[in-house]
Design a protein around this motif. Structure first.
Motif, PDB file in Angstrom:
ATOM      1  N   TYR A  89       0.837  -1.201   0.000  1.00  0.00           N
ATOM      2  CA  TYR A  89       0.000   0.000   0.000  1.00  0.00           C
ATOM      3  C   TYR A  89       0.876   1.257   0.000  1.00  0.00           C
ATOM      4  N   LEU A  90       1.901   1.263   0.848  1.00  0.00           N
ATOM      5  CA  LEU A  90       2.772   2.438   0.927  1.00  0.00           C
ATOM      6  C   LEU A  90       3.462   2.719  -0.408  1.00  0.00           C
ATOM      7  N   VAL A  91       3.920   1.669  -1.085  1.00  0.00           N
ATOM      8  CA  VAL A  91       4.602   1.852  -2.366  1.00  0.00           C
ATOM      9  C   VAL A  91       3.618   2.359  -3.416  1.00  0.00           C
ATOM     10  N   LEU A  92       2.418   1.756  -3.486  1.00  0.00           N
ATOM     11  CA  LEU A  92       1.422   2.218  -4.458  1.00  0.00           C
ATOM     12  C   LEU A  92       0.986   3.650  -4.164  1.00  0.00           C
ATOM     13  N   LYS A  93       0.846   3.987  -2.897  1.00  0.00           N
ATOM     14  CA  LYS A  93       0.455   5.342  -2.509  1.00  0.00           C
ATOM     15  C   LYS A  93       1.545   6.344  -2.926  1.00  0.00           C
ATOM     16  N   SER A  96       1.375   6.825  -6.585  1.00  0.00           N
ATOM     17  CA  SER A  96       0.216   7.674  -6.893  1.00  0.00           C
ATOM     18  C   SER A  96       0.553   9.139  -6.612  1.00  0.00           C
ATOM     19  N   ASP A  97       1.171   9.390  -5.454  1.00  0.00           N
ATOM     20  CA  ASP A  97       1.550  10.757  -5.084  1.00  0.00           C
ATOM     21  C   ASP A  97       2.596  11.341  -6.042  1.00  0.00           C
ATOM     22  N   ALA A  98       3.384  10.455  -6.679  1.00  0.00           N
ATOM     23  CA  ALA A  98       4.411  10.905  -7.615  1.00  0.00           C
ATOM     24  C   ALA A  98       3.840  11.142  -9.019  1.00  0.00           C
ATOM     25  N   GLU A 104      -8.045   3.971  -7.301  1.00  0.00           N
ATOM     26  CA  GLU A 104      -8.397   3.989  -5.874  1.00  0.00           C
ATOM     27  C   GLU A 104      -8.726   2.579  -5.381  1.00  0.00           C
ATOM     28  N   ALA A 105      -9.358   1.768  -6.236  1.00  0.00           N
ATOM     29  CA  ALA A 105      -9.737   0.395  -5.854  1.00  0.00           C
ATOM     30  C   ALA A 105      -8.512  -0.474  -5.586  1.00  0.00           C
ATOM     31  N   ASP A 106      -7.370  -0.111  -6.151  1.00  0.00           N
ATOM     32  CA  ASP A 106      -6.150  -0.896  -5.954  1.00  0.00           C
ATOM     33  C   ASP A 106      -5.347  -0.437  -4.741  1.00  0.00           C
ATOM     34  N   LEU A 107      -5.741   0.670  -4.134  1.00  0.00           N
ATOM     35  CA  LEU A 107      -5.072   1.147  -2.917  1.00  0.00           C
ATOM     36  C   LEU A 107      -5.761   0.514  -1.709  1.00  0.00           C
TER      37      LEU A 107
END
Length: 117
Positions: A89-93, A96-98, A104-107
């Motif tokens: 989750y942290l890596v995907l977030k 996303s922030d980058a 959103e469904a994948d977070l």
């Protein structure tokens, strides 16, 4: 009471002649549709009162293996534990922030919470 003598160990150590399989008797595997396998598994589970889980993984997902410095992994682990989320989750977030397009469904903060339905 007297003990009977043990059989000689040499009998067990004598090699047996190898029997070669007849490869001409082998047949090609039968092709079975996935839906048929799923249906049969559910039927057997119902018949025997077993819990069968046939949740298929999302085919749109893939695995990413990478090597990162240990101190970064430690930071990810601590942050994930504090926030009660996964490192994934942290890596995907962060992606996303980058600016990467992450749905959103994948977070999913913690996949285990979703499985406990």
């Amino acid at each position: 009471m007297t003990k009977s003598p043990l059989p000689p160990i040499t009998d067990a150590l004598t090699p047996r002649p190898a029997k070669r399989p007849n490869l001409r008797d082998l047949k090609a595997p039968q092709i079975v549709e996935d839906s048929s396998v799923s249906e049969n598994s559910r039927a057997l589970g119902t018949k025997w009162g077993a819990q069968t889980s046939l949740d298929e993984p999302d085919p749109a997902m893939t695995s990413l293996r990478m090597v990162i410095p240990e101190y970064v992994d430690r930071q990810l682990s601590l942050k994930a534990a504090e926030a009660k989320v996964t490192k994934q989750y942290l890596v995907l977030k962060a992606l996303s922030d980058a600016g990467y397009n992450v749905r959103e469904a994948d977070l999913i903060e913690d996949k285990r919470k979703r499985r406990r339905r």
